[in-house]
Design a protein around this motif. Structure first.
Motif, short mmCIF file in Angstrom:
data_model
loop_
_atom_site.label_atom_id
_atom_site.label_comp_id
_atom_site.label_asym_id
_atom_site.label_seq_id
_atom_site.Cartn_x
_atom_site.Cartn_y
_atom_site.Cartn_z
N LEU A 1 53.70 -19.57 -36.11
CA LEU A 1 52.50 -19.83 -37.16
C LEU A 1 51.98 -21.22 -37.03
O LEU A 1 53.01 -22.07 -36.66
N LEU A 2 50.75 -21.49 -36.95
CA LEU A 2 50.16 -22.94 -36.83
C LEU A 2 48.74 -22.71 -37.65
O LEU A 2 47.90 -22.58 -37.14
N PRO A 3 48.98 -22.64 -38.90
CA PRO A 3 47.89 -22.62 -39.94
C PRO A 3 46.77 -23.59 -39.93
O PRO A 3 47.08 -24.78 -39.24
N GLU B 1 43.46 -32.91 -59.43
CA GLU B 1 44.20 -33.92 -58.59
C GLU B 1 45.52 -33.29 -58.13
O GLU B 1 45.97 -33.63 -56.89
N LYS B 2 46.36 -32.62 -58.96
CA LYS B 2 47.30 -31.91 -58.43
C LYS B 2 47.16 -31.02 -57.47
O LYS B 2 47.89 -30.66 -56.45
N LEU B 3 45.86 -30.12 -57.69
CA LEU B 3 45.45 -29.16 -56.81
C LEU B 3 45.31 -29.72 -55.50
O LEU B 3 45.81 -29.19 -54.31
N ARG B 4 44.54 -30.85 -55.42
CA ARG B 4 44.20 -31.40 -54.05
C ARG B 4 45.44 -31.60 -53.32
O ARG B 4 45.45 -31.67 -52.28
N LYS B 5 46.30 -32.46 -54.28
CA LYS B 5 47.63 -33.11 -53.39
C LYS B 5 48.53 -31.83 -52.97
O LYS B 5 48.96 -32.07 -51.81
N LYS B 6 48.49 -30.74 -53.69
CA LYS B 6 49.38 -29.60 -53.08
C LYS B 6 48.65 -28.95 -51.80
O LYS B 6 49.51 -28.78 -50.80
N VAL B 7 47.45 -28.92 -51.73
CA VAL B 7 46.93 -28.26 -50.59
C VAL B 7 47.13 -29.21 -49.38
O VAL B 7 47.23 -28.83 -48.17
N ILE B 8 46.98 -30.62 -49.78
CA ILE B 8 47.21 -31.61 -48.55
C ILE B 8 48.64 -31.41 -48.16
O ILE B 8 48.80 -31.64 -47.03
N GLU B 9 49.42 -31.45 -49.04
CA GLU B 9 51.03 -31.33 -48.88
C GLU B 9 51.39 -30.11 -47.80
O GLU B 9 52.04 -30.20 -47.01
N ILE B 10 50.39 -28.90 -48.11
CA ILE B 10 50.97 -27.53 -47.26
C ILE B 10 50.03 -27.81 -46.30
O ILE B 10 50.62 -27.35 -45.17
N GLY C 1 47.69 -29.98 -44.85
CA GLY C 1 47.09 -31.35 -44.31
C GLY C 1 47.16 -31.70 -42.93
O GLY C 1 48.01 -30.83 -42.15
N PHE C 2 46.50 -32.57 -42.33
CA PHE C 2 46.73 -32.69 -40.79
C PHE C 2 48.07 -33.03 -40.27
O PHE C 2 48.63 -32.86 -39.35
N GLU C 3 48.90 -33.71 -41.29
CA GLU C 3 49.89 -34.45 -40.85
C GLU C 3 50.87 -33.21 -40.62
O GLU C 3 51.75 -33.19 -39.79
N GLN C 4 50.93 -32.04 -41.74
CA GLN C 4 51.61 -31.25 -41.37
C GLN C 4 51.47 -30.26 -40.18
O GLN C 4 52.27 -29.83 -39.68
N CYS D 1 53.83 -29.68 -37.06
CA CYS D 1 54.02 -28.20 -36.75
C CYS D 1 53.98 -27.90 -35.15
O CYS D 1 54.77 -27.58 -34.39
N LEU D 2 52.56 -28.46 -34.69
CA LEU D 2 52.52 -28.48 -33.17
C LEU D 2 53.32 -29.54 -32.44
O LEU D 2 53.70 -28.99 -31.13
#
Length: 369
Positions: A154-156, A339-348, A350-353, A357-358
């Protein structure tokens, strides 16, 4: 980066950027089928060379593109070939059989399902690794093509969190669409292509009369262009929705974030979505999201932990869920904590993740060769 931006092009751009963040001296040759140049707004690694086929006429462009790949593969004998579209795994498979060059490919969505071409089927089986953007795509490939599950990773999808941010409803868009700041707005962003009506905007139009009975001043904006517009206009007229639906047409990149911030809920109850970058973009703007529960959108909404998943064929469920979201009674508190929603989607997602993974997969390969 790319002149032509669809979901696969956006993913490919992030993919290349992540590759160039690998802390190893690697030479990259990037082949682009429809492009003639790359944007001067993005810096590229000095060891990256681009090869363009976009200047060739369409009738010979594919042949030119493939010949560039084959000739470079034969002459350079690279350590690894990565195809960001399944169609070109056939060329990679040929090079592997001819020169023993390993190759990876990326499986996104509809192009990876129900594959009938024997050559593409063979190329998939011969691939050394298949990166899938969602569990849905991965599971379909395993089931339909009887592939070894061990070679599918997986590489979402990811998104640009610096570009999509929370803000108030833009006054210029309220004025453009003749809307009031407090007016509830549903938004869908999608190409209006007749072959892709599975994206779900038809279902929203179908349920809008019922939603209006509860929320009389509801307004629905469909952003995107394509050959399906005339049919949609007829559907809007048939349902007598001319006063509460806007076909916004093409939305430039510079206005896309503003359109997400204009809405109160982003809705796209699709049936054949490989993943759906638009879901991530809307979430990053702190917006409640509704999607279908029968495709890759389930991954984008993290199995319902980031938004509402509904049966895309059940109009009653779509109606009920949209009304609940708009009335702030949907049982997912995170949906209303922007703000929490934004933080969560970035955490899951985001480009760093994405990069981590790659890099893990590439690192394993580099350590092996």
């Amino acid at each position: 980066m790319f002149e032509f931006k669809g979901g696969i092009q956006v993913y490919s751009s992030f993919f290349l950027e992540a590759l160039q963040n690998i802390n190893r001296p690697i030479k990259y040759d990037v082949f682009l089928k429809h492009d003639t140049h790359v944007s001067d707004k993005q810096a590229f690694d000095k060891n990256t060379n681009f090869h363009f086929s976009g200047t060739w006429p369409l009738k010979v462009r594919t042949a030119t593109f493939v010949s560039q790949i084959l000739s470079s593969g034969i002459l350079q004998n690279p350590d690894l070939i990565i195809s960001t579209h399944l169609n070109f795994t056939i060329a990679a498979d040929y090079l592997k059989r001819l020169r023993g060059i390993p190759y990876w490919t990326i499986a996104h969505g509809i192009e990876a399902w129900n594959i009938q071409s024997p050559a593409r089927q063979k190329a998939l089986h011969n691939a050394d690794k298949i990166l899938c953007v969602s569990n849905y795509t991965r599971n379909r490939l395993i089931q339909e093509q009887h592939l070894d599950p061990k070679k599918l990773s997986l590489l979402p999808n990811t998104f640009d969190s610096n570009r999509f941010k929370i803000s108030s409803k833009p006054s210029y868009l309220l004025e453009r669409y003749k809307l009031q700041p407090e007016q509830p707005i549903i938004l869908t962003v999608n190409r209006l292509v007749s072959q892709e009506s599975y994206r779900g905007y038809d279902k929203i139009l179908e349920v809008l009369p019922q939603i209006r009975q509860v929320i009389p001043n509801i307004h629905y904006i469909i952003a995107g262009k394509g050959d399906d517009r005339s049919r949609l206009e007829k559907s809007i007229a048939q349902h007598q929705l001319q006063d509460c639906v806007t076909l916004a047409g093409f939305v430039p990149d510079s206005e896309l974030c503003d359109h997400y911030n204009l809405c109160d809920v982003f809705a796209m109850p699709s049936k054949l979505e490989g993943f759906g970058i638009v879901f991530l973009e809307a979430l990053a703007c702190g917006k409640p999201v509704l999607a279908g529960n029968q495709d890759g959108a389930t991954d984008a909404l993290y199995q319902g932990k980031l938004g509402a998943l509904v049966n895309p064929d059940d109009t009653k469920e779509i109606t009920k869920t949209l009304v609940k979201i708009l009335q702030h009674t949907y049982p997912l508190p995170l949906m209303y904590q922007s703000e929490k929603l934004r933080k969560k989607v970035i955490e899951i997602y985001g480009f760093e993740q994405f990069k981590a993974c790659l890099n893990q997969s590439i690192g394993d390969f580099l350590n092996f060769i």
